[in-house]
Design an enzyme around this catalytic site. Sequence first.
Site, mmCIF file in Angstrom:
data_model
loop_
_atom_site.group_PDB
_atom_site.id
_atom_site.type_symbol
_atom_site.label_atom_id
_atom_site.label_comp_id
_atom_site.label_asym_id
_atom_site.label_seq_id
_atom_site.Cartn_x
_atom_site.Cartn_y
_atom_site.Cartn_z
ATOM 1 C CB SER A 59 3.946 1.863 30.437
ATOM 2 O OG SER A 59 3.997 0.627 31.101
ATOM 3 C CE1 TYR A 93 8.482 0.628 27.304
ATOM 4 C CE2 TYR A 93 7.480 -0.161 29.348
ATOM 5 C CZ TYR A 93 7.353 0.322 28.057
ATOM 6 O OH TYR A 93 6.118 0.523 27.526
ATOM 7 C CE LYS A 144 6.639 3.782 26.668
ATOM 8 N NZ LYS A 144 6.231 4.304 25.349
HETATM 9 P P1 NAD Z 1 5.023 -2.617 19.090
HETATM 10 O O1 NAD Z 1 6.476 -2.879 19.197
HETATM 11 O O2 NAD Z 1 4.168 -3.655 18.479
HETATM 12 O O3 NAD Z 1 4.768 -1.247 18.300
HETATM 13 C C1 NAD Z 1 5.679 -0.177 18.328
HETATM 14 C C2 NAD Z 1 5.968 0.210 16.879
HETATM 15 O O4 NAD Z 1 6.878 1.300 16.880
HETATM 16 C C3 NAD Z 1 6.615 -0.935 16.075
HETATM 17 O O5 NAD Z 1 5.885 -1.126 14.885
HETATM 18 C C4 NAD Z 1 8.037 -0.433 15.805
HETATM 19 O O6 NAD Z 1 8.524 -0.895 14.565
HETATM 20 C C5 NAD Z 1 7.835 1.083 15.841
HETATM 21 N N1 NAD Z 1 9.042 1.855 16.214
HETATM 22 C C6 NAD Z 1 9.883 1.610 17.243
HETATM 23 N N2 NAD Z 1 10.863 2.527 17.261
HETATM 24 C C7 NAD Z 1 10.616 3.377 16.228
HETATM 25 C C8 NAD Z 1 11.263 4.537 15.731
HETATM 26 N N3 NAD Z 1 12.389 5.001 16.299
HETATM 27 N N4 NAD Z 1 10.729 5.159 14.658
HETATM 28 C C9 NAD Z 1 9.611 4.677 14.068
HETATM 29 N N5 NAD Z 1 8.962 3.597 14.489
HETATM 30 C C10 NAD Z 1 9.457 2.946 15.561
HETATM 31 O O7 NAD Z 1 4.500 -2.240 20.563
HETATM 32 P P2 NAD Z 1 3.025 -1.993 21.082
HETATM 33 O O8 NAD Z 1 2.711 -3.061 22.039
HETATM 34 O O9 NAD Z 1 2.123 -1.710 19.954
HETATM 35 O O10 NAD Z 1 3.276 -0.675 21.936
HETATM 36 C C11 NAD Z 1 3.005 0.613 21.427
HETATM 37 C C12 NAD Z 1 3.401 1.632 22.472
HETATM 38 O O11 NAD Z 1 2.671 1.370 23.667
HETATM 39 C C13 NAD Z 1 4.874 1.593 22.854
HETATM 40 O O12 NAD Z 1 5.315 2.923 23.047
HETATM 41 C C14 NAD Z 1 4.882 0.845 24.162
HETATM 42 O O13 NAD Z 1 5.956 1.217 24.982
HETATM 43 C C15 NAD Z 1 3.560 1.279 24.770
HETATM 44 N N6 NAD Z 1 3.031 0.301 25.725
HETATM 45 C C16 NAD Z 1 2.883 -1.004 25.359
HETATM 46 C C17 NAD Z 1 2.404 -1.920 26.273
HETATM 47 C C18 NAD Z 1 2.294 -3.382 25.915
HETATM 48 O O14 NAD Z 1 2.316 -4.226 26.825
HETATM 49 N N7 NAD Z 1 2.149 -3.752 24.653
HETATM 50 C C19 NAD Z 1 2.053 -1.506 27.563
HETATM 51 C C20 NAD Z 1 2.205 -0.164 27.901
HETATM 52 C C21 NAD Z 1 2.696 0.737 26.969
HETATM 53 C C1 WQD Z 2 2.266 -10.923 33.240
HETATM 54 C C2 WQD Z 2 2.251 -11.969 34.346
HETATM 55 C C3 WQD Z 2 4.445 -12.717 34.977
HETATM 56 C C4 WQD Z 2 5.410 -14.685 31.188
HETATM 57 C C5 WQD Z 2 5.027 -5.937 31.144
HETATM 58 C C6 WQD Z 2 5.639 -4.593 31.330
HETATM 59 C C7 WQD Z 2 4.564 -3.537 31.349
HETATM 60 C C8 WQD Z 2 3.702 -3.611 30.108
HETATM 61 C C9 WQD Z 2 3.176 -4.982 29.918
HETATM 62 C C10 WQD Z 2 4.767 -2.164 28.454
HETATM 63 C C11 WQD Z 2 3.328 -11.754 35.408
HETATM 64 C C12 WQD Z 2 3.655 -13.853 34.385
HETATM 65 C C13 WQD Z 2 4.777 -13.965 32.204
HETATM 66 C C14 WQD Z 2 5.606 -16.082 31.342
HETATM 67 C C15 WQD Z 2 4.545 -15.958 33.489
HETATM 68 N N1 WQD Z 2 4.440 -3.315 28.906
HETATM 69 N N2 WQD Z 2 4.355 -14.612 33.327
HETATM 70 N N3 WQD Z 2 5.161 -16.674 32.492
HETATM 71 O O1 WQD Z 2 5.438 -8.027 33.422
HETATM 72 O O2 WQD Z 2 3.000 -7.517 33.958
HETATM 73 O O3 WQD Z 2 4.162 -6.197 32.258
HETATM 74 O O4 WQD Z 2 4.253 -5.933 29.942
HETATM 75 O O5 WQD Z 2 4.583 -1.061 28.919
HETATM 76 O O6 WQD Z 2 5.163 -2.302 31.427
HETATM 77 O O7 WQD Z 2 6.343 -4.576 32.554
HETATM 78 O O8 WQD Z 2 3.598 -8.506 31.742
HETATM 79 O O9 WQD Z 2 2.950 -10.382 30.303
HETATM 80 O O10 WQD Z 2 5.356 -10.204 31.073
HETATM 81 O O11 WQD Z 2 3.598 -10.828 32.724
HETATM 82 O O12 WQD Z 2 4.155 -16.547 34.503
HETATM 83 O O13 WQD Z 2 6.180 -16.765 30.494
HETATM 84 O O14 WQD Z 2 2.545 -13.245 33.758
HETATM 85 O O15 WQD Z 2 5.239 -13.166 36.041
HETATM 86 O O16 WQD Z 2 2.773 -12.154 36.635
HETATM 87 P P1 WQD Z 2 4.116 -7.599 32.966
HETATM 88 P P2 WQD Z 2 3.918 -10.010 31.360
#
Ligand code: NAD
Ligand code: WQD
Length: 336
Positions: A123, A147, A151
């Site tokens: 991330s 979190y 990572k």
């Molecule tokens: P998500 O929660 O939709 O998907 C994650 C999946 O993993 C879920 O289906 C959950 O049930 C499963 N899971 C969690 N813990 C588990 C375990 N111990 N064993 C088996 N399954 C398990 O999230 P996503 O948005 O699809 O994210 C996928 C990956 O990408 C995550 O590792 C997340 O940290 C990373 N990521 C997400 C974002 C984002 O904003 N969505 C950004 C950066 C990184």
């Molecule tokens: C985006 C923008 C908020 C909600 C997080 C994690 C990052 C990644 C993605 C996993 C910001 C603003 C939000 C609301 C708002 N996830 N906002 N009103 O914080 O950039 O990133 O999710 O890895 O690691 O930190 O994403 O979608 O929460 O916010 O104004 O109700 O929207 O302040 O500027 P963020 P977000």
Amino acid sequence: MILLTGGAGYIGLHTAAVLIEAGQQVVLFDNFSNSKPLAVKRLEAIVGRAVPCVEGDVRSRADMDGLFDQHPVNAVIHFAGLKAVGESANQPLRYYDNNVAGTLVLLAAMQRAEVRRFVFSSSACVYGEPDVSPIPESAALRPANTYGRTKLMVEEILRDLHVAAPGWSIALLRYFNPVGAHPGGQIGEDPNGIPNNLMPFVTQVAVGRLPELQVFGGDYPTPDGSGVRDYIHVMDLAEGHRAALDWALRDPQEVLTANLGTGRGYSVLELVRAFEKASGKPIPHRIVARRAGDVPAYWGDPSLARQRLGWTARRTLDDICRDAWNWQRRNPQGFA
Ligand code: NAD
Ligand code: WQD
């Protein structure tokens, strides 16, 4: 066959759709802690065939060994993990257990099964508050929350593993802000409870599940005062995984760290306006105080992914809004 841990989740499902369309065999593995079996049925409807999905936990060595014994896996994309920044502060042990300990169990099972190609969901959170945007992969790593530290720890574990076992091919993909949905509208983002993230909040306001959006901060040093982020269409992100997988399958035997972002930022208010245009729905919104821990503005430098993986995000903010709206309008209650 490609194993997608967390494959029933938001990014896993979209990646599975892209990989299957590209002719790959996949097996999904998920404990459904943050997803629903119905989502896998929707994926099957999109690709027009059955998609094997094993229920289990990455923290269970028996579950992981069983999976590798029963499926001819030759590469793993590791999505499984917990991802809520706020929750990670209140439940650090649960986050370290799922994200760090879970990855260790998976890696040990891979070693036993002699599978050495690994793509990891990292991330942009690992950068914390960056000195400059666009952020290059070489930027300082100082995650500002639990979190993000989970990572970064996994990234470091994987680098150490590669020193000891150089035969591994490992891609560390640092995603920026994944948003949007498959263009068909059958799968998309379906968070539990009130969304923490901006886009699902906006789409739930649009369908009337929530009354108004709170814009966190209107006095940031950005063009319109609201926060700026690098929003990447989940289909572009899925294609980035296909490119990273193709790279790993060529057995480069190195660790590649790559940003998956678009290289540009949009503000909260720009996103709201684009969504209103795409959906034809007004999004009532109000500027409130900044959210604790938020960085004013950042976006990624995706040039390394272009050079090394031949991948670039192609979809626009308008595409993102159209597809996010199409998903939510067809599924106002998500996968419920
Ligand atoms: P998500 O929660 O939709 O998907 C994650 C999946 O993993 C879920 O289906 C959950 O049930 C499963 N899971 C969690 N813990 C588990 C375990 N111990 N064993 C088996 N399954 C398990 O999230 P996503 O948005 O699809 O994210 C996928 C990956 O990408 C995550 O590792 C997340 O940290 C990373 N990521 C997400 C974002 C984002 O904003 N969505 C950004 C950066 C990184
Ligand atoms: C985006 C923008 C908020 C909600 C997080 C994690 C990052 C990644 C993605 C996993 C910001 C603003 C939000 C609301 C708002 N996830 N906002 N009103 O914080 O950039 O990133 O999710 O890895 O690691 O930190 O994403 O979608 O929460 O916010 O104004 O109700 O929207 O302040 O500027 P963020 P977000």
